[in-house]
Design an enzyme around this catalytic site. Structure first.
Site, mmCIF file in Angstrom:
data_model
loop_
_atom_site.group_PDB
_atom_site.id
_atom_site.type_symbol
_atom_site.label_atom_id
_atom_site.label_comp_id
_atom_site.label_asym_id
_atom_site.label_seq_id
_atom_site.Cartn_x
_atom_site.Cartn_y
_atom_site.Cartn_z
ATOM 1 N N SER A 143 -49.022 14.185 -16.426
ATOM 2 C CA SER A 143 -48.174 14.574 -17.535
ATOM 3 C C SER A 143 -48.913 15.539 -18.468
ATOM 4 O O SER A 143 -49.817 16.260 -18.048
ATOM 5 C CB SER A 143 -47.711 13.321 -18.280
ATOM 6 O OG SER A 143 -46.811 13.651 -19.309
ATOM 7 N N TYR A 157 -42.011 24.016 -20.342
ATOM 8 C CA TYR A 157 -42.967 23.090 -19.744
ATOM 9 C C TYR A 157 -42.796 21.679 -20.300
ATOM 10 O O TYR A 157 -42.757 20.694 -19.555
ATOM 11 C CB TYR A 157 -44.379 23.598 -20.024
ATOM 12 C CG TYR A 157 -45.503 22.776 -19.445
ATOM 13 C CD1 TYR A 157 -45.767 22.774 -18.087
ATOM 14 C CD2 TYR A 157 -46.337 22.023 -20.275
ATOM 15 C CE1 TYR A 157 -46.829 22.045 -17.555
ATOM 16 C CE2 TYR A 157 -47.399 21.288 -19.765
ATOM 17 C CZ TYR A 157 -47.638 21.307 -18.395
ATOM 18 O OH TYR A 157 -48.680 20.576 -17.877
ATOM 19 N N LYS A 161 -42.103 17.868 -18.463
ATOM 20 C CA LYS A 161 -43.076 16.773 -18.488
ATOM 21 C C LYS A 161 -42.496 15.527 -19.156
ATOM 22 O O LYS A 161 -42.823 14.393 -18.769
ATOM 23 C CB LYS A 161 -44.358 17.223 -19.184
ATOM 24 C CG LYS A 161 -45.162 18.231 -18.377
ATOM 25 C CD LYS A 161 -45.591 17.672 -17.032
ATOM 26 C CE LYS A 161 -46.466 18.613 -16.252
ATOM 27 N NZ LYS A 161 -46.909 18.056 -14.954
#
Length: 242
Positions: A143, A157, A161
């Site tokens: 992560s 992004y 995650k």
């Protein structure tokens, strides 16, 4: 988990944290399959691990490619036997320089989701069934603090995650009691090409070396039953095994 002789798959395994994990896991006796898109760096990483008397194999595949998933699962099992550990490390930032969500193309978000979320989901589907039948297995999702902090320009992004973290929790809830465990790990800031792409002004000397982070993650794998399945762990909080 005793890694000796165990089959392991690491995605994003040609460089950075993935390559460091491949080396660290092989040093503990694991039979490692590294998956990455770029053949040249992948072959070099495999060669380096073998030169240190570890077992490593490379698969040049794109985790975002739906048709590649069963090739990866089948080839990995043929190379090293049953897969006991999979580390979903492959990631993409999305477009760089990082941009605001208003400036992010829909196709760029789709690609980030395909690599960072959908690919891990598909590969877990392919590998977790045999783990359930054996009654044991570990799935690690790599992560980021961008999953829990709303950093401007990190939206493409960060949202992937965050989704990966929640996917980790749902897998754990649904497979509770099967012997298959899940953990999400935030590795922290590392001196990698991805970090340089995201923050080119950062001082590499102030960042963790991927090998140091890999050692902490392997320590967590070795004593994974002490960690609740579905947990999210910061690598910095884990003490590396000697």
């Amino acid at each position: 988990m005793d890694l000796r002789g165990k089959g392991v798959v690491v995605t994003g395994g040609s460089r950075g944290l993935g390559a460091a994990l491949g080396s660290a896991l092989a040093a503990r006796g694991a039979r490692v399959v590294l998956v990455a898109r770029e053949l040249g760096p992948l072959q070099e990483t495999v060669r380096r691990i073998r030169a240190s008397e570890g077992e490593a194999h490379g698969l040049a595949e794109d985790i975002a490619d739906k048709t590649a998933i069963h090739r990866i699962a089948g080839a990995a099992a043929a190379m090293v036997g049953p897969i006991h550990l999979v580390v979903h490390n492959a990631s993409t930032l999305g477009p760089v320089p990082l941009r605001l969500l208003l400036d992010t193309d829909c196709e760029d978000l789709e690609r980030a989701l395909a690599v960072n979320v959908v690919g891990p989901f598909r590969l877990t589907k392919a590998l977790a069934g045999p783990m359930v039948l054996r009654g044991s297995g570990l799935v690690v999702h790599v992560s980021s603090d961008a999953a829990t902090n709303a950093y401007p320009r990190w939206g493409c992004y960060g949202v992937t995650k965050a989704a990966l973290d929640h996917l980790n929790r749902i897998w754990a809830a649904e497979l509770e009691g099967t012997g298959v465990r899940f953990v999400s790990i935030d590795p922290g800031e590392m001196n990698t090409r991805m970090h340089a792409d995201a923050l080119p002004e950062a001082d590499p000397a102030a960042l963790a070396d991927p090998s140091q982070v890999a050692a902490r993650i392997v320590s967590l794998v070795l004593r994974d039953e002490r960690v609740p399945s579905g947990a999210r762990i910061e690598a910095a909080s884990v003490e590396a095994e000697p």
